[in-house]
Design a protein around this motif. Sequence first.
Motif, PDB file in Angstrom:
ATOM      1  N   LEU A   1      10.809  -3.579   5.911  1.00 15.03           N
ATOM      2  CA  LEU A   1      11.891  -2.669   5.550  1.00 15.03           C
ATOM      3  C   LEU A   1      12.713  -2.262   6.764  1.00 15.03           C
ATOM      4  CD1 LEU A   1      10.024  -0.377   2.970  1.00 15.03           C
ATOM      5  CD2 LEU A   1      11.663  -2.208   2.487  1.00 15.03           C
TER       6      LEU A   1
ATOM      7  N   GLU B   1      13.617   3.127  -4.266  1.00 18.29           N
ATOM      8  CA  GLU B   1      12.216   2.880  -4.605  1.00 18.29           C
ATOM      9  C   GLU B   1      11.991   3.105  -6.095  1.00 18.29           C
ATOM     10  OE1 GLU B   1       7.630   4.053  -3.393  1.00 18.29           O
ATOM     11  OE2 GLU B   1       9.287   5.243  -2.592  1.00 18.29           O
TER      12      GLU B   1
ATOM     13  N   THR C   1      18.371   1.598   0.056  1.00 13.63           N
ATOM     14  CA  THR C   1      17.122   1.250  -0.610  1.00 13.63           C
ATOM     15  C   THR C   1      16.800   2.239  -1.726  1.00 13.63           C
ATOM     16  OG1 THR C   1      15.915   2.434   1.125  1.00 13.63           O
ATOM     17  CG2 THR C   1      16.117   0.033   1.347  1.00 13.63           C
TER      18      THR C   1
ATOM     19  N   ALA D   1      12.523   5.188   1.588  1.00 12.63           N
ATOM     20  CA  ALA D   1      13.672   4.725   0.813  1.00 12.63           C
ATOM     21  C   ALA D   1      14.753   5.783   0.824  1.00 12.63           C
ATOM     22  CB  ALA D   1      13.256   4.408  -0.623  1.00 12.63           C
TER      23      ALA D   1
ATOM     24  N   LEU E   1       6.436   4.541   0.850  1.00 10.17           N
ATOM     25  CA  LEU E   1       7.460   3.711   1.473  1.00 10.17           C
ATOM     26  C   LEU E   1       8.688   4.569   1.738  1.00 10.17           C
ATOM     27  CD1 LEU E   1       7.251   0.471  -0.734  1.00 10.17           C
ATOM     28  CD2 LEU E   1       6.137   0.918   1.462  1.00 10.17           C
TER      29      LEU E   1
ATOM     30  N   ASP F   1       6.342  -1.707   6.240  1.00 11.89           N
ATOM     31  CA  ASP F   1       7.204  -0.945   7.148  1.00 11.89           C
ATOM     32  C   ASP F   1       8.003  -1.878   8.051  1.00 11.89           C
ATOM     33  OD1 ASP F   1       6.320   1.436   6.070  1.00 11.89           O
ATOM     34  OD2 ASP F   1       4.867   1.848   7.683  1.00 11.89           O
TER      35      ASP F   1
ATOM     36  N   ILE G   1      13.045  -1.541  -4.069  1.00 14.30           N
ATOM     37  CA  ILE G   1      11.745  -1.742  -3.430  1.00 14.30           C
ATOM     38  C   ILE G   1      10.616  -1.140  -4.281  1.00 14.30           C
ATOM     39  CG2 ILE G   1      12.805  -1.762  -1.145  1.00 14.30           C
ATOM     40  CD1 ILE G   1      11.629   0.996  -0.632  1.00 14.30           C
TER      41      ILE G   1
END
Length: 256
Positions: free
Chosen positions: A141, A151, A149, A163, A161, A138, A113
């Motif tokens: 995800l 990042e 995930t 992750a 975000l 958001d 991501i």
Amino acid sequence: MRIRSGSGLGDSIYLRPVVDYYVRKGHQVVAMSNFPDIFIGSGAKVEPFTRNNTNVLAHYTAGKARAGTNQWQDICHSARVGDLPLSFKWEIQRPELVRDLKAMARGKPIIMINGGRHPMGRKDGFGDEMLPRRAAFDAALAALGDCFTIEVGQGAELYPLTADVDLADRTSVADLLDIAAIASGLVGQCSFMIPLAEAFDKPLLCVWAAKGLISKTEFIRLCTPQKILSKPSSCYVMDDWPAERIQETARAFYRV
């Protein structure tokens, strides 16, 4: 043969298949790029990016306003390579990185991501209309389910975000390609994530800013999903969609 695209990371990812094409044709190729890792294994020489003294331009600018084509097709037209697939071979450069990430994932699908950063890496405000709202990221995800995930990205976060592993500002360009190569999919804003996912034939979910589509700046207004996305494996959500619609699209992406 000296070949260039634009100066960005995504531009150089687009450039790699064009470089490979001309190498296969028997040319001695020099890729003009500030991201030499992308050309590992290509057989081409790499020199720092310049707009001067080049033979082939592999860029989309001339076709930006052209109807009926996508960005990759415009690049191919510019570079005179015909209907060239957006693809290139990549050998893992850091097996230990891949091994460690797979071990941390414990069998879960790996999703790469990137988002919440200045569009095009610009810090002067140009392109900020292309930054999607955090709520849309958001929502997307949150709908992915039981995955792992990672990042990635570089520079200031305009919003964070969530992750499982944060490798932002901690990877080389080769590391980015290694992670993308083992990922089950990529989620990001309009950025290098698009050519990276498409060059590796990975499912892509792109979070798009609706504000950019009504920008007074033509270049930004023309950056539409229909123009920039080039493969059926790529899908998008708009940041002004209801959360339920964003999550429905994200769940469909996750099942690809």
